[in-house]
Write a protein that holds these residues in place. Structure first.
Motif, mmCIF file in Angstrom:
data_model
loop_
_atom_site.group_PDB
_atom_site.id
_atom_site.type_symbol
_atom_site.label_atom_id
_atom_site.label_comp_id
_atom_site.label_asym_id
_atom_site.label_seq_id
_atom_site.Cartn_x
_atom_site.Cartn_y
_atom_site.Cartn_z
ATOM 1 N N THR A 162 30.224 45.767 33.023
ATOM 2 C CA THR A 162 30.720 44.391 33.070
ATOM 3 C C THR A 162 31.856 44.270 34.093
ATOM 4 O OG1 THR A 162 32.223 44.895 31.246
ATOM 5 C CG2 THR A 162 30.092 43.898 30.680
ATOM 6 N N LEU A 163 32.178 43.029 34.414
ATOM 7 C CA LEU A 163 33.256 42.738 35.357
ATOM 8 C C LEU A 163 34.335 41.935 34.638
ATOM 9 C CD1 LEU A 163 31.066 41.628 38.388
ATOM 10 C CD2 LEU A 163 32.286 43.799 38.167
ATOM 11 N N ASP A 164 35.588 42.236 34.933
ATOM 12 C CA ASP A 164 36.681 41.442 34.383
ATOM 13 C C ASP A 164 37.424 40.781 35.532
ATOM 14 O OD1 ASP A 164 37.588 44.099 35.066
ATOM 15 O OD2 ASP A 164 39.518 43.596 34.177
ATOM 16 N N LEU A 165 37.542 39.481 35.457
ATOM 17 C CA LEU A 165 38.168 38.712 36.532
ATOM 18 C C LEU A 165 39.604 38.393 36.167
ATOM 19 C CD1 LEU A 165 35.227 36.323 37.466
ATOM 20 C CD2 LEU A 165 35.682 38.677 38.186
ATOM 21 N N HIS A 166 40.505 38.646 37.110
ATOM 22 C CA HIS A 166 41.938 38.535 36.871
ATOM 23 C C HIS A 166 42.455 37.138 37.208
ATOM 24 C CE1 HIS A 166 42.122 43.171 37.665
ATOM 25 N NE2 HIS A 166 41.347 42.852 36.646
ATOM 26 N N LYS A 167 43.533 36.758 36.539
ATOM 27 C CA LYS A 167 44.059 35.401 36.683
ATOM 28 C C LYS A 167 44.452 35.051 38.113
ATOM 29 C CE LYS A 167 45.826 34.049 32.149
ATOM 30 N NZ LYS A 167 47.013 33.653 31.374
ATOM 31 N N LYS A 168 45.098 35.979 38.812
ATOM 32 C CA LYS A 168 45.659 35.656 40.119
ATOM 33 C C LYS A 168 44.668 35.811 41.265
ATOM 34 C CE LYS A 168 50.423 36.824 38.823
ATOM 35 N NZ LYS A 168 51.616 37.661 39.142
ATOM 36 N N THR A 169 43.483 36.322 40.974
ATOM 37 C CA THR A 169 42.516 36.568 42.047
ATOM 38 C C THR A 169 41.152 35.968 41.710
ATOM 39 O OG1 THR A 169 42.215 38.778 41.075
ATOM 40 C CG2 THR A 169 43.639 38.613 43.005
ATOM 41 N N GLY A 170 40.348 36.699 40.945
ATOM 42 C CA GLY A 170 39.001 36.229 40.639
ATOM 43 C C GLY A 170 38.965 34.902 39.921
ATOM 44 N N GLN A 171 39.844 34.719 38.941
ATOM 45 C CA GLN A 171 39.852 33.459 38.208
ATOM 46 C C GLN A 171 40.302 32.292 39.083
ATOM 47 O OE1 GLN A 171 41.578 33.397 34.257
ATOM 48 N NE2 GLN A 171 40.972 35.515 33.863
ATOM 49 N N ARG A 172 41.195 32.553 40.024
ATOM 50 C CA ARG A 172 41.614 31.489 40.953
ATOM 51 C C ARG A 172 40.425 30.972 41.753
ATOM 52 N NH1 ARG A 172 46.043 33.406 44.912
ATOM 53 N NH2 ARG A 172 45.674 31.309 45.761
ATOM 54 N N ALA A 173 39.592 31.899 42.207
ATOM 55 C CA ALA A 173 38.426 31.500 43.002
ATOM 56 C C ALA A 173 37.442 30.692 42.159
ATOM 57 C CB ALA A 173 37.758 32.732 43.595
ATOM 58 N N LEU A 174 37.202 31.134 40.926
ATOM 59 C CA LEU A 174 36.264 30.399 40.070
ATOM 60 C C LEU A 174 36.822 29.040 39.675
ATOM 61 C CD1 LEU A 174 34.584 33.002 37.703
ATOM 62 C CD2 LEU A 174 33.858 32.154 39.943
ATOM 63 N N LYS A 175 38.132 28.959 39.495
ATOM 64 C CA LYS A 175 38.742 27.664 39.202
ATOM 65 C C LYS A 175 38.557 26.719 40.383
ATOM 66 C CE LYS A 175 43.051 25.474 37.693
ATOM 67 N NZ LYS A 175 44.470 25.687 37.299
ATOM 68 N N LYS A 176 38.737 27.236 41.580
ATOM 69 C CA LYS A 176 38.532 26.438 42.792
ATOM 70 C C LYS A 176 37.089 25.933 42.865
ATOM 71 C CE LYS A 176 39.774 25.158 47.086
ATOM 72 N NZ LYS A 176 40.981 24.398 47.464
ATOM 73 N N ALA A 177 36.160 26.769 42.393
ATOM 74 C CA ALA A 177 34.740 26.404 42.423
ATOM 75 C C ALA A 177 34.322 25.557 41.231
ATOM 76 C CB ALA A 177 33.894 27.677 42.456
ATOM 77 N N GLY A 178 35.261 25.281 40.309
ATOM 78 C CA GLY A 178 34.933 24.484 39.135
ATOM 79 C C GLY A 178 34.119 25.233 38.104
ATOM 80 N N LEU A 179 34.219 26.562 38.099
ATOM 81 C CA LEU A 179 33.384 27.383 37.231
ATOM 82 C C LEU A 179 34.172 28.199 36.214
ATOM 83 C CD1 LEU A 179 30.940 28.737 39.973
ATOM 84 C CD2 LEU A 179 30.476 26.932 38.290
ATOM 85 N N LEU A 180 35.478 27.996 36.142
ATOM 86 C CA LEU A 180 36.298 28.850 35.291
ATOM 87 C C LEU A 180 35.947 28.687 33.806
ATOM 88 C CD1 LEU A 180 38.511 30.957 35.254
ATOM 89 C CD2 LEU A 180 40.206 29.119 35.133
ATOM 90 N N ASP A 181 35.733 27.464 33.355
ATOM 91 C CA ASP A 181 35.399 27.251 31.946
ATOM 92 C C ASP A 181 34.065 27.899 31.598
ATOM 93 O OD1 ASP A 181 37.735 25.886 31.462
ATOM 94 O OD2 ASP A 181 36.852 23.893 31.685
ATOM 95 N N GLN A 182 33.113 27.858 32.517
ATOM 96 C CA GLN A 182 31.828 28.519 32.268
ATOM 97 C C GLN A 182 32.010 30.026 32.172
ATOM 98 O OE1 GLN A 182 28.294 27.263 34.477
ATOM 99 N NE2 GLN A 182 29.437 25.483 35.221
ATOM 100 N N TYR A 183 32.847 30.573 33.036
ATOM 101 C CA TYR A 183 33.132 32.012 32.968
ATOM 102 C C TYR A 183 33.709 32.388 31.609
ATOM 103 C CZ TYR A 183 36.186 36.110 33.489
ATOM 104 O OH TYR A 183 36.851 37.287 33.294
ATOM 105 N N PHE A 184 34.679 31.623 31.130
ATOM 106 C CA PHE A 184 35.279 31.922 29.831
ATOM 107 C C PHE A 184 34.237 31.840 28.719
ATOM 108 C CE2 PHE A 184 39.610 30.398 31.529
ATOM 109 C CZ PHE A 184 39.985 31.698 31.841
ATOM 110 N N ALA A 185 33.316 30.869 28.817
ATOM 111 C CA ALA A 185 32.299 30.703 27.778
ATOM 112 C C ALA A 185 31.312 31.863 27.749
ATOM 113 C CB ALA A 185 31.550 29.384 27.988
#
Length: 376
Positions: free
Chosen positions: A48-71
């Motif tokens: 599995t992959l774990d996405l970090h707040k300051k890097t991977g999660q920032r990119a997914l938030k920019k893409a509008g996908l952060l909530d889907q990632y959390f789900a």
């Protein structure tokens, strides 16, 4: 916009390449992804992959996908154990920390990203074999003898990228470590005692120069990696045939002298082993300045690093965010200027991540290794 009437080719449909495509499309650009996998159903093997707040999660938030990632992800704690199977320390997620870096299955992440893209974005079964220029266009040649003409090429095709020489002549180096990876299906049945010991936590064990990392929750599979320093007698090659399952089981059962049968039993219920020498791509601020047309690298193609700080995909997603912002939002005189600015930023943050990964690798090979040294 810099990319008006411009076609961008992204080579590779991993998390970094797909995120790059999403962010470019979101910014109004035309992006096509060329992927060597036959289709979207091709299974991605690995942990599995774990996405970090300051890097991977920032990119997914920019893409509008952060909530889907959390789900789709799971907040996992970690247990540190000794070679006898005794738990030393347990760290369990809290309400405050559950979103720090939850784990997501690689295939679930790919599906999420694919579904976010415009229809027709991915061209499957396209293994890039040649890259040439003609009439101010990049001409991409594929194994199936088809071609494509584009204006910009972004290499997101991993650490062993075949076309990276257009950007840098730096060569990939082995770090001296090996990782043996395996999957155990239905772990609650095939290795119930170890599965219960994990108790929905990742498990880490270090002893005798070996590091074992186990994830019991990878879409119904227990995934593990055994890390060790390349033995002196393996100079130039490794004599063990990793396609010979019984030979692998026998070899590591002998090597893990002093380890509990609880851990050794993992090998006996593993159907397939994959051995991966860990590699790195040294970063130098000497990437080519005389590229014939706009081209750059992101992700492992740009900065392959040992996987001992959990930073690889996270830094790659940060690449995608910064490069896409430069190309679609910021005011640069040219595409090449936007690429150059991204690369100068990347050299700094990727070098720091690579340094941390290498330092962690050295610590793990130290005879006095202790888990807390990786947590500092």
């Amino acid at each position: 916009m810099l990319l008006r009437n411009t076609k961008v080719a992204i080579i590779g449909a991993g998390p970094v390449g797909l995120t790059m495509a999403k962010l470019l499309q979101q910014g109004g650009a035309t992006a096509i992804v060329y992927e060597r996998d036959v289709n979207a159903a091709a299974r991605i093997w690995g942990g599995t992959l774990d996405l970090h707040k300051k890097t991977g999660q920032r990119a997914l938030k920019k893409a509008g996908l952060l909530d889907q990632y959390f789900a789709l992800s799971t907040a996992m704690g970690i247990k540190f154990a000794d070679q006898r199977g005794t738990i030393l320390v347990t760290k369990t997620p809290t309400a405050e920390s559950q979103y720090d870096n939850p784990e997501i299955n690689r295939n679930a992440l790919r599906t999420m990203l694919l579904q976010s893209l415009l229809p027709g974005t991915i061209h499957w079964n396209k293994r890039l074999t040649t890259l040439e220029t003609s009439d101010r266009k990049w001409i991409l040649g594929f194994l199936d003898h088809t071609q494509a003409a584009v204006d910009v090429v972004i290499l997101a095709d991993g650490g062993l990228s075949k076309m990276r020489h257009f950007v840098t002549e730096t060569s990939v180096e082995e770090t001296g470590s090996f990782i043996v990876q395996g999957d155990v299906s239905n772990p609650e049945i095939n290795c119930p005692e170890l599965y219960r010991l994990c108790d929905e936590h990742r498990l880490m064990v270090a002893y005798g120069g070996y590091l074992l990392v186990i994830n019991p929750l990878n879409n119904g599979t227990m995934t593990y990696g055994l890390v060790f320093k390349k033995p002196a007698e393996w100079s130039g090659h490794h004599p063990l045939d990793f396609n010979n399952r019984l030979a692998v089981i026998e070899y590591f059962s002998e090597q893990l002298d002093g380890w509990s049968d609880l851990y050794k039993g993992l090998f006996k219920v593993t159907e397939k082993f994959v051995v991966l020498p860990t590699r790195k791509l040294p970063l130098h601020n000497t990437w080519k300045s005389n590229r014939p047309l706009p081209i750059t690298c992101i992700g492992d193609a740009a900065h392959l690093m040992p996987p001992f700080a959990g930073m690889g995909v996270n830094i790659g997603l940060l690449d995608a965010m910064i490069l896409s912002e430069n190309l679609t939002e910021r005011n640069f005189a040219s595409i090449n200027d936007a690429i150059f600015d991204y690369e100068q930023q990347m050299f700094v943050y990727a070098s720091a991540a690579s340094k941390q990964s290498s330092e962690n690798e050295m610590k793990m090979h130290d005879a006095g290794f202790q888990f807390q040294t990786l947590m500092e």
